[in-house]
Design a protein around this motif. Sequence first.
Motif: not given
Length: 376
Positions: A111-126, A346-359
Motif C-alpha cells: 500500500g505504498i504510494s510510489a513515485v517514479s522519477m523516470e515517469m515525470i511527464p515532459r511538460i513545461t510545468r514539470a 503535508s505532501l498531498k498527491l493530487r490524483l487528478d494532476d497531470e504530473i501525478i497521473k504520469g509518475c
Amino acid sequence: MKIVIPKEYVSGERRVPVIPSNVKQLMKLGAQVEIEMDMGNLSGYTDDEYISAGATVARDRKALLSSADVVLRLHKPPIEEIDWLKKGSIHISYLDPFNEKETLDKLVSRGISAVSMEMIPRITRAQKMDALSSQASLAGYVAVIVAAERLNKIFPMMMTPAGTIAPSRVFVIGVGVAGLQAIATAKRLGARVEAFDTRPVVKEQVQSLGARFVKIDLGETGQTKDGYAKALTKEQIEKQQQEMAKHCAMADVVITTAQVFGRKAPRIVTREMIMTMKKGSVVVDLAAESGGNVEGSVPGQEVIIDGVTIIGLKNSASHVANHASQMYSSNLISFINEFWDRETKSLKLRLDDEIIKGCLVTHENTIFSETLKKLM
Ligand code: NAD
C-alpha cells in the motif's frame, strides 16, 4: 510530516538524494527531516551541514525507514526494505518500473504510494522536476571527459613550431539531452564534431552548437508527444548501421547516447563497425546499462576490441556526484514544493494532476499509472 532520506548503498553510487541547502527549504515548509548517518560523505556533504540545516541524523536504517511519511532516495528500494515502510507512505525515487515487476508488486501489496522519477511527464510545468534530463546533461559531459582522458590524442587543433596537430574527430550518436551536452563539451575542448539522431528536429540544435549533422534518410522516423524517439524497424537499423560505419571509421571518439523510452537501447555500433575504426580510438557507450548501443560494451568496464577502447559507462552522473546530487535534489524539492499543502504542512498527491497521473505508479494497493496498466 516526517521526510526521511536514507543512505544509498548501490555499488558505485556516490550521489546523495537531497543536499543540505534543500533540507533547509523542507524545514521552512514545516516538514520534519531525518537522514541516515554519513549519507553525504561520498558527494562532499557532511552530517554537520545537514544538522545545521535542521535535520536529525539516525543510525538505525530500519527504524528510520519505518518512521517515514515520505522517503526521498535515488534508487529503487530493495524488496526487503519495502516491508519496513508504513502503509500509505509516499516513496519517491527512480524505479525503472518497466523492468521491475517484483518491486512494483511489493509496493502494491504494502500500500505504498510510489513515485517514479523516470515517469515525470515532459511538460513545461514539470521541467524543474525532470531528473532524467538533469542527470543526462551531466552524463553527456562526463562521457566526453572520460573519452578525452583515454584518447591518445588531444582534442583541439594546435599550431606549434613542432608542427600542426589536427583536431580530433568526435561522432555523437543520439542527440537528446546527453548528446547535446556531449557535443557542447567536445566543441569547447576544440574537437571537430559530427552527430546523428533519428529525430530530424534535432538537426538545427546540432548546427547551433557548431557541429555537423549527419544526414541519413531512414524514411519515416519521428518522435512521441513527449519528445522521445520511436523505435526503428530492423531495415531502418541496418540502413543506419551501414551509413554510420563510414563516420565511425573517420572518428577518433564515438559517443553513443541513443535510448528509446521504456525499451532496451538500440544496438547501433556493431563489431564490424568497430573493426573498421582507427587503432587507439575510443567509444563511450552511455546506454551500456540499458542494453548497450555498442556491441561488446560492458557496463562499468573498459574492453579493447581490435585496438579500439570501448567504455561502457555506468551511472555516469555519479562521476560528478556533487553537482549531480545538487541537481537531483533540486528536482525532488521542486516536486515537493508543487504538491505541498501549506495548511496541513503535508505532501498531498493530487490524483487528478497531470504530473501525478504520469509518475505515480502505485497507490492504495493498486497500479495507478495508466501507462503501466496498459503494459502489464
Ligand atoms: P532519450 O534519452 O530517450 O534518447 C536519447 C536520444 O537517442 C534521443 O534524442 C533519441 O532520439 C535518440 N535515438 C533513439 N534511437 C536512436 C537511433 N537508432 N539512432 C540515433 N539516435 C537515436 O531522450 P532524451 O535525451 O531524454 O530527450 C529526447 C528529447 O526530449 C530531446 O529532444 C529533449 O530536448 C526533449 N525533452 C523535452 C523535455 C520537456 O519538454 N520538458 C524534457 C526533456 C527532454
